[in-house]
Design a protein around this motif. Structure first.
Motif, short mmCIF file in Angstrom:
data_model
loop_
_atom_site.label_atom_id
_atom_site.label_comp_id
_atom_site.label_asym_id
_atom_site.label_seq_id
_atom_site.Cartn_x
_atom_site.Cartn_y
_atom_site.Cartn_z
N LEU A 90 35.81 -7.66 45.32
CA LEU A 90 34.60 -7.10 44.60
C LEU A 90 34.62 -5.59 44.29
O LEU A 90 34.27 -5.15 43.24
CB LEU A 90 33.19 -7.66 44.95
N GLN A 91 34.74 -4.90 45.33
CA GLN A 91 34.82 -3.51 45.29
C GLN A 91 35.85 -2.81 44.45
O GLN A 91 35.87 -1.89 43.99
CB GLN A 91 34.44 -2.88 46.71
N TYR A 92 37.13 -3.71 44.48
CA TYR A 92 38.24 -3.05 43.73
C TYR A 92 37.79 -3.36 42.09
O TYR A 92 38.04 -2.42 41.41
CB TYR A 92 39.33 -4.14 43.98
N THR A 93 37.09 -4.30 41.72
CA THR A 93 36.43 -4.44 40.47
C THR A 93 35.48 -3.54 40.01
O THR A 93 35.42 -3.12 38.82
CB THR A 93 35.95 -5.88 40.01
N GLN A 94 34.89 -2.86 40.88
CA GLN A 94 33.85 -1.94 40.71
C GLN A 94 34.48 -0.40 40.93
O GLN A 94 33.84 0.48 40.11
CB GLN A 94 32.88 -1.87 41.85
N HIS A 95 35.65 -0.30 41.40
CA HIS A 95 36.23 1.16 41.57
C HIS A 95 37.55 1.07 41.04
O HIS A 95 37.88 1.75 39.77
CB HIS A 95 36.00 1.55 43.01
N ARG A 96 38.62 0.71 41.91
CA ARG A 96 39.92 0.85 41.67
C ARG A 96 40.41 0.26 39.95
O ARG A 96 40.88 0.79 39.16
CB ARG A 96 40.84 0.55 42.54
N MET A 97 39.99 -0.94 40.03
CA MET A 97 40.22 -1.53 38.82
C MET A 97 39.68 -1.11 37.40
O MET A 97 40.29 -0.93 36.34
CB MET A 97 39.65 -3.36 38.68
N LEU A 98 38.46 -0.48 37.76
CA LEU A 98 37.80 0.57 36.47
C LEU A 98 38.99 1.53 36.22
O LEU A 98 38.94 2.01 34.83
CB LEU A 98 36.49 0.97 37.07
N HIS A 99 39.44 2.07 37.21
CA HIS A 99 40.05 3.62 36.84
C HIS A 99 41.66 2.86 36.20
O HIS A 99 42.01 3.69 35.47
CB HIS A 99 40.43 4.14 38.19
N LEU A 100 42.01 1.79 36.64
CA LEU A 100 43.24 1.18 35.98
C LEU A 100 42.93 0.87 34.48
O LEU A 100 43.83 1.02 33.67
CB LEU A 100 43.79 0.01 36.79
N TRP A 101 41.76 0.13 34.40
CA TRP A 101 41.24 -0.35 33.11
C TRP A 101 41.12 0.64 32.16
O TRP A 101 41.47 0.48 30.85
CB TRP A 101 39.88 -1.16 33.25
N ARG A 102 40.90 2.11 32.58
CA ARG A 102 40.59 3.16 31.75
C ARG A 102 41.88 3.87 31.64
O ARG A 102 41.87 5.03 30.86
CB ARG A 102 39.43 3.68 32.35
N ASP A 103 43.12 3.73 32.32
CA ASP A 103 44.23 4.06 32.01
C ASP A 103 44.70 4.17 30.31
O ASP A 103 44.51 3.35 29.65
CB ASP A 103 45.30 3.36 32.90
N PRO A 104 45.29 5.24 29.80
CA PRO A 104 45.82 5.40 28.48
C PRO A 104 46.56 4.37 27.94
O PRO A 104 46.73 4.05 26.77
CB PRO A 104 46.01 6.53 28.27
N ALA A 105 47.25 3.67 29.11
CA ALA A 105 48.34 2.82 28.54
C ALA A 105 47.89 1.41 28.51
O ALA A 105 48.63 0.63 27.88
CB ALA A 105 49.50 2.92 29.44
N ARG A 106 46.69 1.12 29.06
CA ARG A 106 46.37 -0.37 28.97
C ARG A 106 46.15 -0.60 27.37
O ARG A 106 45.62 0.31 26.63
CB ARG A 106 44.96 -0.27 29.48
N GLY A 107 46.58 -1.83 27.01
CA GLY A 107 46.77 -2.13 25.56
C GLY A 107 47.93 -2.04 25.07
O GLY A 107 48.45 -2.33 23.84
N ARG A 108 48.79 -1.25 25.48
CA ARG A 108 50.46 -0.88 24.86
C ARG A 108 51.32 -1.95 25.49
O ARG A 108 52.42 -2.18 24.81
CB ARG A 108 50.79 0.43 25.30
N LEU A 109 50.84 -2.82 26.27
CA LEU A 109 52.03 -3.63 26.89
C LEU A 109 51.17 -4.85 27.49
O LEU A 109 49.95 -4.86 27.87
CB LEU A 109 52.68 -2.98 27.98
N PRO A 110 51.71 -5.99 27.58
CA PRO A 110 51.08 -7.17 28.13
C PRO A 110 51.07 -7.16 29.59
O PRO A 110 51.89 -6.73 30.38
CB PRO A 110 52.01 -8.48 27.66
N LEU A 111 49.76 -7.25 30.03
CA LEU A 111 49.60 -7.25 31.54
C LEU A 111 48.46 -8.44 31.94
O LEU A 111 47.42 -8.75 31.41
CB LEU A 111 48.82 -5.95 31.77
N GLY A 112 48.78 -8.67 32.99
CA GLY A 112 47.94 -9.90 33.71
C GLY A 112 47.09 -9.05 34.76
O GLY A 112 47.68 -8.20 35.44
#
Length: 543
Positions: A316-338
């Motif tokens: 849960l804390q990953y979704t609140q912190h680390r995942m948020l930072h990964l989600w806001r990475d500029p490359a998200r959306g350029r490649l298929p990701l699970g």
């Protein structure tokens, strides 16, 4: 009033089929920025918030930078009035104590020389309605609170060990602590989950479950006792000194695990369920499910198909912190990701679940994190309790529109807490079939299992593909070498490669760069597309 209700909190209703209690929806929140405050100030404010926020949250603490992002992105859009305080540090804490002094019975002094006393004090805070304070802050806080008394001075008990401190706390809280939750918290964490633990009267420990550790001869039995007294459907929050042996013990008692030690303002997120948000979330989940159903499938050709899945979504804390930072990475959306994500967000923080569903790109595929409703080791889970866990999982997956599931399992290495490589696969076919049959009504399309390995292995169980992840990948060079090695070993085409990627080391940008290194030798797809192609081919691969 029955024991379950009184042991949790007299003003909270905790359904037997939910991981979290019911709260009153907040109408107004006081926002206090404590990001730069010292440990003692954060600890006092966090325990104060736990008292103030029952049964209706009124106080939101920003102790991490991400707390301000979520305040704007996931609370401000809903009908909640926000009042932002301007003070800092001790001045702000004094203002909070003075404002909410009616909710405080007194103060609990922790002993800075004994780290366990921080957790003991947190356990007692909700029961005694006390704010946890360092000795040096006491005069300031008493003055602000109208000279409220000291309820407990934990400098006075001379515990010769941490285990005896927790034994003392167990006796002191026996009749009034929650029987629905237990939490492990490193005493070095001042904020994070502490406000929620105070609000729910949860027993807080930091007990080592590794049987080979010198301290475990005393600590492990106490942890077993605390787990054994929990009611069916209960949850272990926070974390453990050792993941494998901790999850093994909890699973053996049918206690689900939700990693959440740095999860801040959890009682606020639990409570933030206005009808407008719930309706919006339902629409988003339905739309996301349609998007997955309508996603075009590449033609099956004699190529190497590669999918990447990011780990740790059960946290849960990953979704609140680390995942948020990964989600806001500029490359998200350029490649298929699970992206593994916690289905429990549906109960824990519907506003966060809505954010991820609403902002997902067509290249993002959300996958239910290990191992369904929460983190468990299925092989350790009591057989009689599995149907209830799977029914809970089915409900949560359906509610978030998730159609893929990642499952982890433990073996003797996890049980003993040994730092040895382990695949963590759920290899039992009967277990795989039980998960598939129970979750098929949610639209389950396949299972991913394991934290990685080097053997290519996938098959169909009850008509759905089950893939044993490759990895665990923690660097760009390792990813490239693993894929090239699998290409060299397995000459037959098509070749299906699903890699499990360590969330704490890699980012979408690094993964994008790795794909550029591999070039046209691979065809990137989402994990769901990979499993569909495997199902279409109709063959399995076993080592």
């Amino acid at each position: 009033m029955d024991a379950e209700r009184s042991a949790a909190s007299s003003s909270l209703d905790w359904p037997a089929t939910a991981f979290f209690p019911r709260w009153q929806v907040p109408q107004a929140l006081v926002v206090a920025d404590l990001r730069d405050a010292p440990f003692a100030v954060k600890l006092a404010a966090s325990t104060l918030a736990g008292l103030v926020n029952v049964p209706q949250p009124q106080l939101y603490l920003a102790t991490y930078d991400d707390d301000l992002f979520w305040l704007q992105a996931a609370i401000a859009p809903w009908p909640v009035e926000l009042e932002r305080l301007e003070g800092r540090g001790e001045i702000l804490l004094r203002e909070l104590i003075a404002r909410f002094q009616a909710r405080i019975a007194g103060f609990i002094i922790y002993d800075p020389r004994r780290p366990a006393s921080v957790n003991v004090a947190t356990t007692l805070a909700g029961i005694q309605r006390g704010v946890v304070t360092a000795p040096e802050l006491l005069p300031l806080l008493q003055q602000a609170a109208g000279e409220k008394p000291v309820l407990q001075d934990l400098r006075l008990p001379h515990w010769p060990s941490e285990n005896l401190a927790y034994r003392w706390a167990s006796t002191a809280s026996q009749s009034q602590r929650s029987r629905r939750s237990l939490a492990g918290m490193d005493p070095a964490i001042a904020g994070g989950l502490r406000s929620f633990l105070v609000a729910t009267r949860t027993f807080v420990h930091w007990l080592d479950s590794r049987p080979w550790q010198p301290s475990a001869g005393q600590q492990r039995p106490l942890l077993e006792e605390l787990l054994a007294e929990l009611l069916p459907g209960s949850v272990h929050l926070g974390w453990f000194p050792d993941e494998g042996s901790g999850v093994t013990l909890a699973s053996g008692r049918a206690v689900a695990v939700l990693a959440s030690d740095h999860c801040s303002n959890l009682e606020v997120w639990n409570a933030l369920q206005p009808p407008e948000l719930i309706n919006h979330l339902q629409a988003l989940a339905q739309g996301y499910r349609r998007q997955q159903d309508e996603r075009p499938l590449p033609a099956l050709e004699p190529r190497v198909y590669l999918s990447l899945t990011i780990s740790d979504g059960d946290n849960l804390q990953y979704t609140q912190h680390r995942m948020l930072h990964l989600w806001r990475d500029p490359a998200r959306g350029r490649l298929p990701l699970g992206w593994t994500i916690a289905p429990a967000l549906l109960e824990a923080a519907p506003a966060l679940a809505a954010y991820y569903l609403e902002t997902a790109s067509p290249q993002d595929e959300l996958i239910a994190g290990p191992s369904g409703a929460a983190y468990i080791f299925p092989s350790r889970w009591p057989t009689a309790q599995l149907p209830a866990f799977l029914e809970h999982s089915q409900r949560l997956l359906s509610g978030m529109g998730l159609t893929l599931l990642q499952v982890l399992d433990g073996d003797w290495r996890q049980q003993l807490g040994l730092p040895l490589p382990a695949s963590m696969r759920m290899s039992n076919v009967a277990g795989q079939r039980a998960f598939i049959e129970a979750l098929r009504p949610a639209g389950l399309r396949g299972l991913l299992t394991g934290a990685g390995g080097l053997l290519l292995s996938y098959k169909k169980i009850s008509g759905l593909p089950v893939y044993h992840n490759l990895g665990l990948v923690s660097s760009r060079s390792q990813l490239v070498q693993l894929v090239r090695g699998m290409q060299a070993i397995h000459r037959r085409r098509p070749l299906f490669l699903q890699l499990y990627v360590l969330a704490w080391r890699l980012t979408p940008t690094i993964l994008w760069e790795a794909l550029q290194d591999l070039g046209e030798t691979v065809s990137p797809v989402t994990p769901g597309q990979l499993l569909q192609l495997i199902a279409q081919q109709g063959e399995g691969a076993e080592p």
